[in-house]
Scaffold this motif. Sequence first.
Motif, short mmCIF file in Angstrom:
data_model
loop_
_atom_site.label_atom_id
_atom_site.label_comp_id
_atom_site.label_asym_id
_atom_site.label_seq_id
_atom_site.Cartn_x
_atom_site.Cartn_y
_atom_site.Cartn_z
N LEU A 5 38.88 41.58 23.03
CA LEU A 5 39.91 40.70 22.49
C LEU A 5 40.75 40.08 23.61
N LEU A 6 41.15 40.88 24.60
CA LEU A 6 41.92 40.35 25.72
C LEU A 6 41.11 39.34 26.53
N THR A 7 39.83 39.61 26.72
CA THR A 7 38.96 38.68 27.45
C THR A 7 38.86 37.37 26.70
N LYS A 8 38.72 37.43 25.39
CA LYS A 8 38.66 36.21 24.57
C LYS A 8 39.96 35.43 24.67
N LEU A 9 41.08 36.13 24.57
CA LEU A 9 42.38 35.48 24.67
C LEU A 9 42.55 34.82 26.04
N ARG A 10 42.15 35.52 27.07
CA ARG A 10 42.23 34.98 28.42
C ARG A 10 41.39 33.72 28.56
N ASN A 11 40.18 33.73 27.99
CA ASN A 11 39.32 32.55 28.04
C ASN A 11 39.89 31.41 27.21
N ASP A 12 40.49 31.72 26.07
CA ASP A 12 41.08 30.69 25.20
C ASP A 12 42.19 29.92 25.90
N VAL A 13 42.95 30.58 26.75
CA VAL A 13 44.04 29.91 27.46
C VAL A 13 43.60 29.43 28.84
N GLN A 14 42.30 29.50 29.10
CA GLN A 14 41.69 29.04 30.35
C GLN A 14 42.30 29.70 31.58
N CYS A 15 42.46 30.98 31.50
CA CYS A 15 43.00 31.76 32.60
C CYS A 15 41.91 32.71 33.06
N ARG A 16 41.41 32.51 34.28
CA ARG A 16 40.25 33.27 34.73
C ARG A 16 40.50 33.96 36.07
N GLY A 17 39.65 34.91 36.34
CA GLY A 17 39.61 35.55 37.64
C GLY A 17 40.88 36.28 38.02
N PRO A 18 41.16 36.32 39.33
CA PRO A 18 42.30 37.10 39.82
C PRO A 18 43.64 36.52 39.39
N GLU A 19 43.66 35.26 38.94
CA GLU A 19 44.91 34.66 38.49
C GLU A 19 45.39 35.27 37.19
N CYS A 20 44.48 35.89 36.48
CA CYS A 20 44.83 36.39 35.15
C CYS A 20 44.02 37.66 34.86
N GLY A 21 44.25 38.66 35.66
CA GLY A 21 43.46 39.88 35.56
C GLY A 21 43.84 40.77 34.39
N LEU A 22 42.92 41.61 34.02
CA LEU A 22 43.16 42.62 33.00
C LEU A 22 43.24 43.97 33.69
N ILE A 23 44.19 44.77 33.26
CA ILE A 23 44.34 46.10 33.82
C ILE A 23 44.09 47.11 32.71
N MET A 24 43.15 47.99 32.95
CA MET A 24 42.84 49.02 31.95
C MET A 24 43.30 50.37 32.46
N MET A 25 44.01 51.10 31.61
CA MET A 25 44.51 52.42 31.98
C MET A 25 43.97 53.45 31.00
N ASN A 26 43.82 54.66 31.48
CA ASN A 26 43.41 55.77 30.65
C ASN A 26 44.57 56.15 29.72
N GLU A 27 44.25 56.57 28.53
CA GLU A 27 45.27 56.94 27.55
C GLU A 27 46.21 58.04 28.06
N SER A 28 45.70 58.90 28.90
CA SER A 28 46.53 59.99 29.42
C SER A 28 47.65 59.48 30.32
#
Length: 176
Positions: A5-28
Amino acid sequence: SDRRLLTKLRNDVQCRGPECGLIMMNESAAQRRYNIDQSIPNVPGIETVSSVLSVEENLVFNCLVDSFKIDIKALAESKELSEQHLLHSGPGNRYSIHGGKVTQVYFKPHGDYWQVRNGNLNMTSNDSGALRQTFGVDKTAALRTSNEELEILKQEHTELRATEREKKIAAKETKK
């Protein structure tokens, strides 16, 4: 999944690569805040990024530590102050930082920083010209300003070309 979903949203607003990174964290990471070392000299005007931020959520704090190393980056009022209290010069022009686990020291007024690697002092100037894309930020004013500056530069270019042509003509007439 959330990532999809975040990747789709990022693509929809034309924000790619290091300019608009996603950070994933462990639930813990949301359960307990990291216990970080804050052992820098107790000097007014020098702090770590983590000590000046007020972050309530453990997950956000831990993400900032993991992704942006806010616990090992120092902030100083000036280059001189930072070097006086944190930089140590040893034998053979080998440098070290006296600031616990601090690896980079940012200072005013422009956010330049210095760091020590393998005993060598490296200074980096903050020449950030490109705007990073950020969700939820209205860039209309920045685009308007950039377009106005572009128009001024085009006008100056046209005027300089005209002046150049006039000088060439005058130079030819002088030769006659």
